[in-house]
Motif scaffolding. Structure first.
Motif, mmCIF file in Angstrom:
data_model
loop_
_atom_site.group_PDB
_atom_site.id
_atom_site.type_symbol
_atom_site.label_atom_id
_atom_site.label_comp_id
_atom_site.label_asym_id
_atom_site.label_seq_id
_atom_site.Cartn_x
_atom_site.Cartn_y
_atom_site.Cartn_z
ATOM 1 N N VAL A 1 0.873 -0.754 0.098
ATOM 2 C CA VAL A 1 -0.250 -0.004 -0.365
ATOM 3 C C VAL A 1 1.326 1.197 -0.497
ATOM 4 O O VAL A 1 1.040 1.826 -0.786
ATOM 5 N N VAL B 1 -5.284 6.341 -2.483
ATOM 6 C CA VAL B 1 -5.833 5.205 -1.590
ATOM 7 C C VAL B 1 -6.329 4.431 -2.371
ATOM 8 O O VAL B 1 -5.906 3.687 -2.137
ATOM 9 N N ALA C 1 -5.365 2.169 -4.626
ATOM 10 C CA ALA C 1 -4.105 1.362 -4.860
ATOM 11 C C ALA C 1 -4.827 0.292 -3.663
ATOM 12 O O ALA C 1 -4.861 -0.850 -3.795
ATOM 13 N N ALA C 2 -6.318 0.552 -3.415
ATOM 14 C CA ALA C 2 -7.174 -0.516 -2.535
ATOM 15 C C ALA C 2 -7.854 -1.597 -4.219
ATOM 16 O O ALA C 2 -7.597 -3.021 -3.780
ATOM 17 N N ALA D 1 -7.590 -0.507 2.556
ATOM 18 C CA ALA D 1 -5.894 0.645 2.596
ATOM 19 C C ALA D 1 -5.492 1.511 3.336
ATOM 20 O O ALA D 1 -4.133 1.510 3.689
ATOM 21 N N ARG E 1 -3.436 0.902 6.746
ATOM 22 C CA ARG E 1 -2.442 -0.386 6.012
ATOM 23 C C ARG E 1 -1.409 0.889 5.675
ATOM 24 O O ARG E 1 -0.692 0.624 6.428
#
Length: 195
Positions: free
Chosen positions: A137, A148, A151-152, A162, A165
């Protein structure tokens, strides 16, 4: 030199060596000036030859030749040593020729790069200590520049997971920074990018 005034053999006795020196000075100077065109170098080498002759006077052996032959041997050795040293010096100068010397700004720049590299190695070590899910992440957000939520999606996790983390990764990096509470420049930049 006539038979009335034979050449004095070399001696460590100052008075006897002075006679030898006076008799041989022109011979040695001529030997040297035939091999160099520098007045100062000729004078220095002539002095070095007589100094060496004085130091080695007790090694003179009349059975091996006349004093002038012995002195020529010393002269050749002194000149050879000088010219070998000159060649080494010229080689050293040639090796650094074209390379510019470092000034204060250059030194500061190199020190800055060394510090940055040291900091980067430290950051890489702290990064490597993170668990794979936290690193994944953090890398996607801080290094690759994804949001974010993006990325998730890449990781196949929820946006909330995410964020958790990413928060844990940031906290772990902040804890690992030396001097509690003061993050280094690289860590600060990474943490800001991950925000």
């Amino acid at each position: 030199m006539s038979a009335e005034h034979p050449i004095a053999p070399p001696s460590r006795d100052p008075a006897a060596f002075a006679v030898f020196y006076q008799q041989q000075f022109d011979t040695v100077l001529g030997f040297v000036t035939r091999r160099t065109d520098s007045v100062h170098l000729a004078a220095d080498l002539t002095a070095d030859i007589f100094l060496t002759a004085l130091e080695q006077a007790d090694r003179y052996d009349a059975r091996r030749g006349a004093p002038v032959a012995w002195l020529y041997g010393i002269s050749r050795n002194v000149l050879a040593a000088h010219f070998r040293g000159s060649v080494r010096e010229l080689d050293a100068v040639a090796r650094i020729a074209g390379q510019r010397m470092l000034d204060d700004q250059d030194v500061s720049a190199i020190e800055g790069r060394i510090d940055a590299a040291r900091e980067a190695r430290g950051l890489a070590g702290r990064h490597a200590a993170l668990s794979e899910p936290l690193r994944a992440v953090l890398d996607l957000v801080a290094v690759d520049g994804l949001a974010v939520r993006e990325a998730a999606k890449v990781l196949g996790i929820s946006a909330a997971t995410a964020r958790v983390r990413l928060h844990r990764a940031r906290k772990a990096l902040q804890k690992a920074v030396p001097q509690a509470g003061t993050a280094s420049t690289s860590v600060n930049a990474l943490l800001e990018a991950a925000s």
